[in-house]
Design an enzyme around this catalytic site. Sequence first.
Site, mmCIF file in Angstrom:
data_model
loop_
_atom_site.group_PDB
_atom_site.id
_atom_site.type_symbol
_atom_site.label_atom_id
_atom_site.label_comp_id
_atom_site.label_asym_id
_atom_site.label_seq_id
_atom_site.Cartn_x
_atom_site.Cartn_y
_atom_site.Cartn_z
ATOM 1 N N GLY A 176 0.865 -1.177 0.000
ATOM 2 C CA GLY A 176 0.000 0.000 0.000
ATOM 3 C C GLY A 176 0.904 1.229 0.000
ATOM 4 O O GLY A 176 2.076 1.173 -0.394
ATOM 5 N N GLU B 296 -18.124 11.293 0.981
ATOM 6 C CA GLU B 296 -17.903 11.328 -0.466
ATOM 7 C C GLU B 296 -18.858 10.371 -1.205
ATOM 8 O O GLU B 296 -19.320 10.676 -2.295
ATOM 9 C CB GLU B 296 -16.427 11.102 -0.833
ATOM 10 N N ASP C 138 -1.261 2.703 8.457
ATOM 11 C CA ASP C 138 -2.503 2.553 9.227
ATOM 12 C C ASP C 138 -2.392 1.517 10.334
ATOM 13 O O ASP C 138 -3.207 1.501 11.258
ATOM 14 C CB ASP C 138 -3.648 2.115 8.295
HETATM 15 C C1 LIG Z 1 -12.130 4.434 0.852
HETATM 16 C C2 LIG Z 1 -10.903 5.102 1.415
HETATM 17 C C3 LIG Z 1 -10.656 6.431 1.113
HETATM 18 C C4 LIG Z 1 -9.525 7.056 1.621
HETATM 19 N N1 LIG Z 1 -9.302 8.378 1.307
HETATM 20 C C5 LIG Z 1 -8.177 8.965 1.724
HETATM 21 C C6 LIG Z 1 -7.873 10.305 1.331
HETATM 22 O O1 LIG Z 1 -8.653 10.948 0.618
HETATM 23 N N2 LIG Z 1 -6.699 10.862 1.761
HETATM 24 C C7 LIG Z 1 -5.829 10.147 2.544
HETATM 25 O O2 LIG Z 1 -4.775 10.678 2.872
HETATM 26 N N3 LIG Z 1 -6.089 8.905 2.945
HETATM 27 C C8 LIG Z 1 -7.233 8.284 2.546
HETATM 28 N N4 LIG Z 1 -7.501 7.002 2.932
HETATM 29 C C9 LIG Z 1 -6.589 6.342 3.885
HETATM 30 C C10 LIG Z 1 -5.368 5.836 3.169
HETATM 31 O O3 LIG Z 1 -5.736 5.120 2.011
HETATM 32 C C11 LIG Z 1 -4.586 4.971 4.147
HETATM 33 O O4 LIG Z 1 -4.215 5.779 5.229
HETATM 34 C C12 LIG Z 1 -3.354 4.386 3.508
HETATM 35 O O5 LIG Z 1 -3.718 3.538 2.446
HETATM 36 C C13 LIG Z 1 -2.537 3.621 4.536
HETATM 37 O O6 LIG Z 1 -1.441 3.038 3.902
HETATM 38 P P1 LIG Z 1 -0.874 1.655 4.422
HETATM 39 O O7 LIG Z 1 0.348 1.389 3.602
HETATM 40 O O8 LIG Z 1 -0.751 1.672 5.892
HETATM 41 O O9 LIG Z 1 -1.999 0.580 4.090
HETATM 42 P P2 LIG Z 1 -2.722 0.228 2.733
HETATM 43 O O10 LIG Z 1 -2.516 1.288 1.719
HETATM 44 O O11 LIG Z 1 -4.099 -0.162 3.101
HETATM 45 O O12 LIG Z 1 -1.948 -1.064 2.229
HETATM 46 C C14 LIG Z 1 -1.963 -2.279 2.910
HETATM 47 C C15 LIG Z 1 -1.512 -3.350 1.952
HETATM 48 O O13 LIG Z 1 -1.260 -4.533 2.693
HETATM 49 C C16 LIG Z 1 -1.779 -5.640 1.991
HETATM 50 N N5 LIG Z 1 -2.047 -6.677 2.970
HETATM 51 C C17 LIG Z 1 -2.894 -6.636 4.027
HETATM 52 N N6 LIG Z 1 -2.837 -7.772 4.724
HETATM 53 C C18 LIG Z 1 -1.938 -8.564 4.123
HETATM 54 C C19 LIG Z 1 -1.433 -9.866 4.382
HETATM 55 N N7 LIG Z 1 -1.855 -10.577 5.425
HETATM 56 N N8 LIG Z 1 -0.499 -10.378 3.546
HETATM 57 C C20 LIG Z 1 -0.067 -9.667 2.479
HETATM 58 N N9 LIG Z 1 -0.504 -8.425 2.197
HETATM 59 C C21 LIG Z 1 -1.420 -7.875 3.009
HETATM 60 C C22 LIG Z 1 -3.024 -5.090 1.314
HETATM 61 O O14 LIG Z 1 -3.400 -5.889 0.204
HETATM 62 C C23 LIG Z 1 -2.561 -3.696 0.917
HETATM 63 O O15 LIG Z 1 -1.992 -3.666 -0.368
HETATM 64 C C24 LIG Z 1 -8.627 6.342 2.448
HETATM 65 C C25 LIG Z 1 -8.877 4.997 2.735
HETATM 66 C C26 LIG Z 1 -9.995 4.377 2.227
HETATM 67 C C27 LIG Z 1 -10.264 2.921 2.531
#
Ligand SMILES: Cc1cc2nc3c(=O)[nH]c(=O)nc-3n(C[C@H](O)[C@H](O)[C@H](O)COP(=O)(O)OP(=O)(O)OC[C@H]3O[C@@H](n4cnc5c(N)ncnc54)[C@H](O)[C@@H]3O)c2cc1C
Length: 437
Positions: free
Chosen positions: A15, A172, A301
């Site tokens: 992500g 949204e 997150d």
């Molecule tokens: C609908 C929506 C709208 C949003 N809008 C905004 C916005 O407008 N502005 C903003 O700043 N933020 C927004 N966010 C929040 C933002 O998307 C998150 O804060 C961000 O994606 C966090 O990044 P991350 O890398 O922690 O997790 P993520 O981007 O969620 O990535 C996690 C990754 O881990 C993978 N994964 C999970 N579990 C496993 C496992 N067991 N094994 C292998 N892979 C795994 C998933 O497939 C995913 O690819 C939004 C979120 C959502 C759901």
Amino acid sequence: MTSDLIPRIVVVGAGFGGLHAARCLARLPVRITLVDRKNHHTFQPLLYQVATAGLSPGEIAAPIRWIVRGRRNIEVLLGEVQDFDLEQRLVKLPDLELPYDYLIVAAGASHAYFGHDDREPLAPGLNTIEDALEIRRRVLLAFELAERQAASGNGQVQLNFIIVGGGPTGVELAGTLAEISRRVLANEFLSIDPKSTRIILLEGGPRVLPSYPEDLSRSAEEQLRRLGVEVHTSALVTGVEPAAVRIGETRLPAAVTLWAAGVAASLLGRKLGAPVDRAGRVLVNNDLAIPGHPEVFVIGDLAALKDEAGKMLPGVAPVALQQGTATARNIKRDLQGEPRQNFHYLDKGSLATIGRAAAIAQFGKIHISGFVAWLSWLFVHIFFLIGFRNRIIVLIQWAWSYFTYERGARLITGDEQLPSWTALHDQQEHPIEKRRA
Ligand SMILES: Cc1cc2nc3c(=O)[nH]c(=O)nc-3n(C[C@H](O)[C@H](O)[C@H](O)COP(=O)(O)OP(=O)(O)OC[C@H]3O[C@@H](n4cnc5c(N)ncnc54)[C@H](O)[C@@H]3O)c2cc1C
């Protein structure tokens, strides 16, 4: 260190956080394995556009392998991580164990029903491309079924779309569904009037967008009402049925119910054995490593960390991106024998879109609403989309739909059943008997 003396780094999750960390680390003399259960990186902030037929999945998601192509020290593996062995330094997949010298866990969060998982099939949430396509299917199908019923002389169904949760995703979705019913579909049906669709946004707390200052919440509520959304605050949902939502004694019929009311961290966080907070986020040290394991980082997150003022960092993309960079830098410092640095979040402001030309923005003490906020939101989101092609396509799509009100991805895929439909039809036909039953 693993056998070949080149440090091996396993990154779980591609992500915002994991992908960014991997790309920063690729400049170092290390081997990186990037594992994700999906083959694509999803730009979650634009998921609602897929859910509301404005964009197609390929425009907001890209294959991970393609994103890191050309970086010969990044291996991409498709697979679901299930567990860790922190003593042996192993990441466990069902059929594979990956050794590491450093581990970065960035598995994110998802919508949550907090003990009411039975609500999920009745009220889908929005976290993945699959979720977005399911929401799109339900929304478009509801109009089609209503038209078919009216055309066959069986009376008009009152279409109510209920969105539970007045955070950014709920707002949204509600704003865009109002636009679809009032504008996009307004003249395309003969037997029903899509404009009579009720878009109802239910928020349990006293105001929508509670993480924003009060004046911006108020402005968001006004903008929603102008778009045609019925906003109910302090409306705590106590039950979800196939064709209705309950708020205490009140029962609101619903053709489609969408869930945007809670977020919980990935269950992988609990597998690390480190302390977690109530949402399942891992309590990390200031350098984003977990207590007792300086070689294991948790970011994005899935991590819980407070800023200098003692406020919990929000679950937004900029936090995940900056934590990805900071972790890569700390690993580099380790390799160079330098001390690590603590993570500091640089808050450049926050934006929330509400609908066409409607948004709110906060840049420090500056609060903006309406068209200017919406333009800022639009350009920020296009800028951060992955891939030049996607940026151009999305810009053109938005410009086109801004002037024509068209939404180009209105395809119903999957089956043609709505969980609400039979119950809605019965309610309509025999309202009194059904209520007694
Ligand atoms: C609908 C929506 C709208 C949003 N809008 C905004 C916005 O407008 N502005 C903003 O700043 N933020 C927004 N966010 C929040 C933002 O998307 C998150 O804060 C961000 O994606 C966090 O990044 P991350 O890398 O922690 O997790 P993520 O981007 O969620 O990535 C996690 C990754 O881990 C993978 N994964 C999970 N579990 C496993 C496992 N067991 N094994 C292998 N892979 C795994 C998933 O497939 C995913 O690819 C939004 C979120 C959502 C759901």
